[in-house]
Design a protein around this motif. Structure first.
Motif, PDB file in Angstrom:
ATOM      1  N   SER A 197      -2.014 -15.168 -50.021  1.00 37.74           N
ATOM      2  CA  SER A 197      -3.144 -14.233 -50.077  1.00 37.74           C
ATOM      3  C   SER A 197      -2.872 -13.068 -51.016  1.00 37.74           C
ATOM      4  O   SER A 197      -3.465 -11.997 -50.875  1.00 37.74           O
ATOM      5  CB  SER A 197      -3.441 -13.690 -48.667  1.00 37.74           C
ATOM      6  OG  SER A 197      -3.559 -14.734 -47.728  1.00 37.74           O
ATOM      7  N   GLY A 221      -6.918 -14.096 -49.840  1.00 43.46           N
ATOM      8  CA  GLY A 221      -6.918 -15.502 -49.469  1.00 43.46           C
ATOM      9  C   GLY A 221      -8.009 -16.349 -50.080  1.00 43.46           C
ATOM     10  O   GLY A 221      -8.174 -17.515 -49.694  1.00 43.46           O
ATOM     11  N   ARG A 222      -8.740 -15.834 -51.065  1.00 39.10           N
ATOM     12  CA  ARG A 222      -9.851 -16.606 -51.632  1.00 39.10           C
ATOM     13  C   ARG A 222      -9.359 -17.868 -52.344  1.00 39.10           C
ATOM     14  O   ARG A 222      -9.944 -18.950 -52.187  1.00 39.10           O
ATOM     15  CB  ARG A 222     -10.673 -15.743 -52.590  1.00 39.10           C
ATOM     16  CG  ARG A 222     -11.552 -14.720 -51.890  1.00 39.10           C
ATOM     17  CD  ARG A 222     -12.492 -14.038 -52.864  1.00 39.10           C
ATOM     18  NE  ARG A 222     -11.776 -13.229 -53.833  1.00 39.10           N
ATOM     19  CZ  ARG A 222     -11.417 -11.967 -53.623  1.00 39.10           C
ATOM     20  NH1 ARG A 222     -11.695 -11.377 -52.469  1.00 39.10           N
ATOM     21  NH2 ARG A 222     -10.774 -11.282 -54.552  1.00 39.10           N
ATOM     22  N   TYR A 231      -6.613 -19.522 -51.771  1.00 36.89           N
ATOM     23  CA  TYR A 231      -6.159 -20.447 -50.729  1.00 36.89           C
ATOM     24  C   TYR A 231      -7.344 -21.205 -50.135  1.00 36.89           C
ATOM     25  O   TYR A 231      -7.298 -22.442 -49.993  1.00 36.89           O
ATOM     26  CB  TYR A 231      -5.408 -19.701 -49.630  1.00 36.89           C
ATOM     27  CG  TYR A 231      -5.246 -20.512 -48.366  1.00 36.89           C
ATOM     28  CD1 TYR A 231      -4.218 -21.445 -48.246  1.00 36.89           C
ATOM     29  CD2 TYR A 231      -6.155 -20.380 -47.312  1.00 36.89           C
ATOM     30  CE1 TYR A 231      -4.084 -22.214 -47.101  1.00 36.89           C
ATOM     31  CE2 TYR A 231      -6.023 -21.148 -46.161  1.00 36.89           C
ATOM     32  CZ  TYR A 231      -5.005 -22.067 -46.063  1.00 36.89           C
ATOM     33  OH  TYR A 231      -4.881 -22.841 -44.929  1.00 36.89           O
ATOM     34  N   ARG A 232      -8.398 -20.472 -49.774  1.00 33.99           N
ATOM     35  CA  ARG A 232      -9.538 -21.128 -49.133  1.00 33.99           C
ATOM     36  C   ARG A 232     -10.252 -22.087 -50.081  1.00 33.99           C
ATOM     37  O   ARG A 232     -10.813 -23.094 -49.644  1.00 33.99           O
ATOM     38  CB  ARG A 232     -10.504 -20.083 -48.577  1.00 33.99           C
ATOM     39  CG  ARG A 232      -9.942 -19.327 -47.370  1.00 33.99           C
ATOM     40  CD  ARG A 232     -10.986 -18.467 -46.686  1.00 33.99           C
ATOM     41  NE  ARG A 232     -11.466 -17.387 -47.536  1.00 33.99           N
ATOM     42  CZ  ARG A 232     -10.868 -16.211 -47.665  1.00 33.99           C
ATOM     43  NH1 ARG A 232      -9.737 -15.970 -47.009  1.00 33.99           N
ATOM     44  NH2 ARG A 232     -11.369 -15.266 -48.435  1.00 33.99           N
ATOM     45  N   GLN A 233     -10.238 -21.783 -51.372  1.00 36.67           N
ATOM     46  CA  GLN A 233     -10.828 -22.710 -52.324  1.00 36.67           C
ATOM     47  C   GLN A 233     -10.087 -24.039 -52.347  1.00 36.67           C
ATOM     48  O   GLN A 233     -10.695 -25.098 -52.531  1.00 36.67           O
ATOM     49  CB  GLN A 233     -10.837 -22.086 -53.722  1.00 36.67           C
ATOM     50  CG  GLN A 233     -11.852 -20.963 -53.892  1.00 36.67           C
ATOM     51  CD  GLN A 233     -11.745 -20.282 -55.248  1.00 36.67           C
ATOM     52  OE1 GLN A 233     -10.880 -20.626 -56.064  1.00 36.67           O
ATOM     53  NE2 GLN A 233     -12.615 -19.308 -55.498  1.00 36.67           N
ATOM     54  N   GLY A 241      -9.493 -24.527 -47.628  1.00 34.65           N
ATOM     55  CA  GLY A 241     -10.342 -23.976 -46.581  1.00 34.65           C
ATOM     56  C   GLY A 241     -11.574 -24.779 -46.230  1.00 34.65           C
ATOM     57  O   GLY A 241     -12.400 -24.333 -45.430  1.00 34.65           O
ATOM     58  N   ARG A 242     -11.703 -25.966 -46.780  1.00 29.46           N
ATOM     59  CA  ARG A 242     -12.901 -26.765 -46.493  1.00 29.46           C
ATOM     60  C   ARG A 242     -13.001 -27.079 -44.998  1.00 29.46           C
ATOM     61  O   ARG A 242     -12.042 -27.524 -44.375  1.00 29.46           O
ATOM     62  CB  ARG A 242     -12.868 -28.074 -47.284  1.00 29.46           C
ATOM     63  CG  ARG A 242     -14.113 -28.930 -47.111  1.00 29.46           C
ATOM     64  CD  ARG A 242     -14.040 -30.160 -47.981  1.00 29.46           C
ATOM     65  NE  ARG A 242     -15.234 -30.995 -47.836  1.00 29.46           N
ATOM     66  CZ  ARG A 242     -15.428 -32.140 -48.459  1.00 29.46           C
ATOM     67  NH1 ARG A 242     -14.495 -32.612 -49.292  1.00 29.46           N
ATOM     68  NH2 ARG A 242     -16.537 -32.834 -48.261  1.00 29.46           N
ATOM     69  N   THR A 266     -13.369 -24.947 -42.564  1.00 29.41           N
ATOM     70  CA  THR A 266     -12.884 -23.878 -41.698  1.00 29.41           C
ATOM     71  C   THR A 266     -13.949 -22.820 -41.512  1.00 29.41           C
ATOM     72  O   THR A 266     -14.994 -22.820 -42.169  1.00 29.41           O
ATOM     73  CB  THR A 266     -11.612 -23.239 -42.268  1.00 29.41           C
ATOM     74  OG1 THR A 266     -11.923 -22.573 -43.503  1.00 29.41           O
ATOM     75  CG2 THR A 266     -10.539 -24.292 -42.534  1.00 29.41           C
ATOM     76  N   ASP A 284     -12.107 -16.584 -42.198  1.00 28.19           N
ATOM     77  CA  ASP A 284     -11.056 -16.495 -43.218  1.00 28.19           C
ATOM     78  C   ASP A 284     -10.162 -17.722 -43.247  1.00 28.19           C
ATOM     79  O   ASP A 284      -9.087 -17.693 -43.858  1.00 28.19           O
ATOM     80  CB  ASP A 284     -10.208 -15.240 -42.988  1.00 28.19           C
ATOM     81  CG  ASP A 284     -10.968 -13.965 -43.319  1.00 28.19           C
ATOM     82  OD1 ASP A 284     -11.738 -13.971 -44.290  1.00 28.19           O
ATOM     83  OD2 ASP A 284     -10.782 -12.965 -42.587  1.00 28.19           O
ATOM     84  N   GLY A 285     -10.604 -18.793 -42.580  1.00 27.26           N
ATOM     85  CA  GLY A 285      -9.836 -20.030 -42.646  1.00 27.26           C
ATOM     86  C   GLY A 285      -9.369 -20.576 -41.315  1.00 27.26           C
ATOM     87  O   GLY A 285      -8.546 -21.496 -41.277  1.00 27.26           O
TER      88      GLY A 285
END
Length: 313
Positions: free
Chosen positions: A136, A141-142, A144-146, A149-150, A152, A155-156
């Motif tokens: 992060s 954490g953007r 990471y989620r890209q 994070g699918r 979730t 924030d994940g």
């Protein structure tokens, strides 16, 4: 929460973590109590490969820190590759693999891509992750989620069920002051998530930073974890698995058994044995003894988890 560094542990609860390196430890967790014994790798694999279609078997890896450069491990990519090979050579196909955070060291797109590509080589049905604070860096954490994070929420965070066990994956590495932090939205998610579950449902919670006060002076705790743990008090079997501390450590508090995992990257000092939790340099031939993977087995219809920690081959 009491401080595990000062509170005593009984023989029935835990074989002290200091003796774990150099051998695998098999722990049977029943009604919040732990009974452990030392096992060699052949015993561990034999235990893990027994069972039938009702048996859940999964693997936890943690803290690969892809992108790290330093004398503590000059080839973290090679170490993580060996960990993946070790998972694939266990003698059974895990139902899933969970990476409990710090997949990368600097959360760059290239590092996330590398980790994702490497984990695609795991012989398992599914791969799950939670983020560490190194995932992060600079963007909440953007990135990471890209990549991971699918499906979730927030924030994940997320949950899932398999083999009669309910799993909750939490994010406590954002909004950091000193300690880990969950936040009101995530705590409300847990409240809604477990509301309809029977109290005899086994619960496993994943997080990066410990949910217990392992060593708050170094930030090895989560400031609002007690609010989540209170929501889980009615369940007879709760196991919390975390990364972050780069070493094996276990703690029993009430109905919850906490297990911190080791790393595939580099060791950190034991709590209080250094000025700060900085990467430790070991002789090259000893590094593998501080790195490893974890296998977990659960047979549906029982109340026990069998946890085996193995050094990196």
């Amino acid at each position: 929460m009491t401080d595990p560094m000062t509170a005593p542990m009984t023989r029935r609860q835990l074989a002290r973590h200091a003796g774990w390196f150099g051998a695998a430890v098999v722990l049977s967790v029943t009604a919040g109590e732990v009974v452990s014994h030392i096992a060699d790798s052949r015993d561990s694999i034999a235990a893990a490969t027994t069972g039938d279609a009702n048996t859940l078997r999964f693997v936890q890896v943690s803290d690969s820190h892809i992108g790290f450069t330093g004398p503590a491990n000059t080839d973290v990519t090679g170490s993580f590759a060996r960990a993946i090979d070790q998972v694939n050579a266990l003698g059974f196909r895990p139902d899933f693999v969970m990476h409990t955070g710090d997949l990368t060291h600097l959360s760059t797109p290239a590092q996330f891509d590398q980790v994702k590509q490497m984990m695609s080589g795991l012989r398992t049905e599914r791969v799950f992750t939670v983020p560490g604070e190194h995932d992060s860096v600079g963007d909440q954490g953007r990135a990471y989620r890209q990549s991971f994070g699918r499906g979730t929420e927030g924030d994940g965070w997320y949950s899932f069920d398999t083999h009669g066990v309910h799993f909750i994956a939490l994010v406590n590495t954002l909004s950091l002051e000193k300690l880990g932090h969950l936040g009101a939205d995530q705590i409300d998610f847990v409240r809604r998530d477990v509301a309809g579950l029977s109290s005899d449902t086994p619960i496993v919670v994943f997080s990066h930073i410990p949910l217990f006060a392992m060593y708050p002076q170094w930030g090895w705790s989560t400031d609002d974890a007690l609010q989540v743990l209170n929501l889980l008090k009615r369940f007879s079997s709760v196991t919390a698995l975390n990364g972050h501390v780069h070493q094996l450590f276990s703690r029993v508090e009430g109905n919850v058994t906490f297990h911190s995992a080791t790393t595939t990257a580099y060791p950190l000092p034991k709590p209080g044995q250094a000025p700060a939790p900085t990467p430790q340099v070991l002789p090259a031939r000893q590094l593998h003894t501080a790195l490893g993977i974890r296998t977990v087995q659960y047979r549906q219809g029982t109340t026990a988890l069998a946890i085996t920690d193995q050094e990196l081959a």
